[in-house]
Design an enzyme around this catalytic site. Structure first.
Site, short mmCIF file in Angstrom:
data_model
loop_
_atom_site.label_atom_id
_atom_site.label_comp_id
_atom_site.label_asym_id
_atom_site.label_seq_id
_atom_site.Cartn_x
_atom_site.Cartn_y
_atom_site.Cartn_z
NE ARG A 84 4.22 -28.21 13.84
CZ ARG A 84 5.29 -27.89 14.21
NH1 ARG A 84 5.62 -26.85 15.12
NH2 ARG A 84 6.38 -28.09 13.48
CG HIS A 109 5.55 -21.06 10.47
ND1 HIS A 109 5.28 -20.74 11.71
CD2 HIS A 109 6.86 -21.79 10.52
CE1 HIS A 109 6.26 -21.05 12.67
NE2 HIS A 109 7.09 -21.90 11.69
CG HIS A 178 10.96 -19.37 11.83
ND1 HIS A 178 12.16 -20.04 12.10
CD2 HIS A 178 9.83 -20.27 11.74
CE1 HIS A 178 11.77 -21.22 12.39
NE2 HIS A 178 10.42 -21.50 12.22
CB ALA A 179 16.21 -14.90 12.72
CG ASP A 245 9.84 -27.52 16.98
OD1 ASP A 245 9.61 -26.12 17.22
OD2 ASP A 245 9.58 -28.03 16.21
CD GLN A 281 7.73 -23.71 19.38
OE1 GLN A 281 6.75 -23.18 20.16
NE2 GLN A 281 7.76 -25.08 18.75
CD GLU A 309 10.09 -20.10 15.69
OE1 GLU A 309 9.03 -19.92 15.02
OE2 GLU A 309 10.67 -20.96 15.85
#
Length: 344
Positions: A84, A109, A178-179, A245, A281, A309
């Protein structure tokens, strides 16, 4: 030895510019990875359990149509800036830039049509595939022509993802994949019996819109202390957490280092994350709600996958004391993340 095959996966709609979406299948004796030229998406990742059986451990879709509808970035390369940016605003060299707001009051993103939603140009390598694209000056509000290369190479049980970029004007950049993983196999109900550890002494507290407050907080004595493995379900219960998160702050070194580990004791599958990035992340699929049906028409409920991530810290472009997210002309952005799978 790694075997590389390419095949047609589908056709982009004319409204999206048309073009053929290809799928690249990378195969070693212990792993098989499928990657799309749309968004450099990891569409499947099959790895062995203790019993020698292969399972696909990433969430996604069987067909291109799934990826063209709205979804939470399953398997995609996200950019120009992952995570973000507060209010979608930043200033570079005295000039203010305004991005599209696609996450409440913030930009997430890469914006409305980020790197995850575009076709990349592939080049097959002996042990993988390299994708290239030019993100033109002004795309999604970002300055500079940005040349980007994302290279996937497979060796045994190790998938390496290298990100390189060069720019014509100073621009923020932060690339990640971003898997969404579930080591029990995609489509399994939850990740509560996974053990997770993250090599981080500090993390970034966030406000109600998930923007870091600016504080770099110690994990010691908090629910964010994941330096020793925790069983995820029990840990969330113990601390009354809805999930994670958050960005975990890694040791600041350009060298490869082990930063996180996930393990699924029932199957013996384990994944190590190594990276050159300053942050990671950890996201526990809190926004999945069962409404999306993925491979084999399976519903993906809340907490049915996790993401690790590797990245720069969120909103770094607006926080001078965070690691710099700016790439200048004449410099090269170059980061690698390695995902190492085994079974024990």
């Amino acid at each position: 030895m790694t075997e590389v095959k390419r095949e047609v996966f589908g056709q982009m709609p004319q409204a999206e510019g048309g073009g053929v979406v290809e799928k690249f299948v990378l195969k070693s004796d212990s792993m098989k990875v499928e990657i799309l030229s749309l968004g450099c998406i990891i569409a499947a990742l099959e790895t062995k359990g203790r019993d020698g059986e292969f399972s696909d451990v990433v969430l996604g879709f069987d067909t291109l149509e799934g990826y063209l509808r709205e979804h939470p970035y399953f398997g995609a390369t996200v950019g120009r800036v992952a995570n973000r940016i507060a209010k979608g605003r930043f200033t570079v060299d005295g000039k203010e830039y305004q991005l599209f707001l696609n996450n409440g009051p913030n930009s997430l993103h890469g914006g409305a049509r980020g790197f995850d939603k575009v076709l990349w140009s592939p080049q097959v390598l002996p042990n993988g595939v390299c994708f290239f694209r030019l993100s033109p000056d002004g795309e999604e509000g970002y300055p500079g022509d940005l040349k980007v290369w994302v290279t996937y190479t497979l060796s045994g049980g190790e998938l390496a993802i290298n990100y390189r970029a060069q720019t014509s004007k100073t621009t923020p950049i932060n690339l990640t994949n971003h898997a969404y993983f579930n080591l029990a196999g995609q489509g399994s109900q939850d990740i509560y019996n996974h053990e997770i550890s993250i090599e981080a002494d500090s993390y970034l507290p966030v406000d109600e819109t998930k923007i870091p407050t600016g504080e770099v907080a110690a994990v010691q004595g908090t629910s964010f202390d994941l330096r020793q493995p925790v069983e995820l379900g029990k840990h969330l219960q113990k601390f009354h957490l809805d999930g994670f998160d958050h960005n975990f702050c890694l040791q600041q070194a350009q060298a490869r280092r082990l930063v996180a580990r996930a393990r699924h004791p029932p199957t013996g599958r384990a994944m190590e994350v190594h990276t050159t990035q300053p942050g990671i992340q950890f996201y526990t699929g809190n926004n999945l709600d069962g409404s999306l049906r993925g491979k084999g028409a399976v519903a993906y409920p809340k907490h049915s996958a996790f993401c690790l991530e590797t990245q720069n810290w969120p909103d770094a472009v607006n926080k001078p004391h965070f690691p710099s997210a700016l790439l200048r002309p004449g410099e090269e952005y170059n980061h690698t993340t390695w995902l190492v799978f085994n079974a024990a």
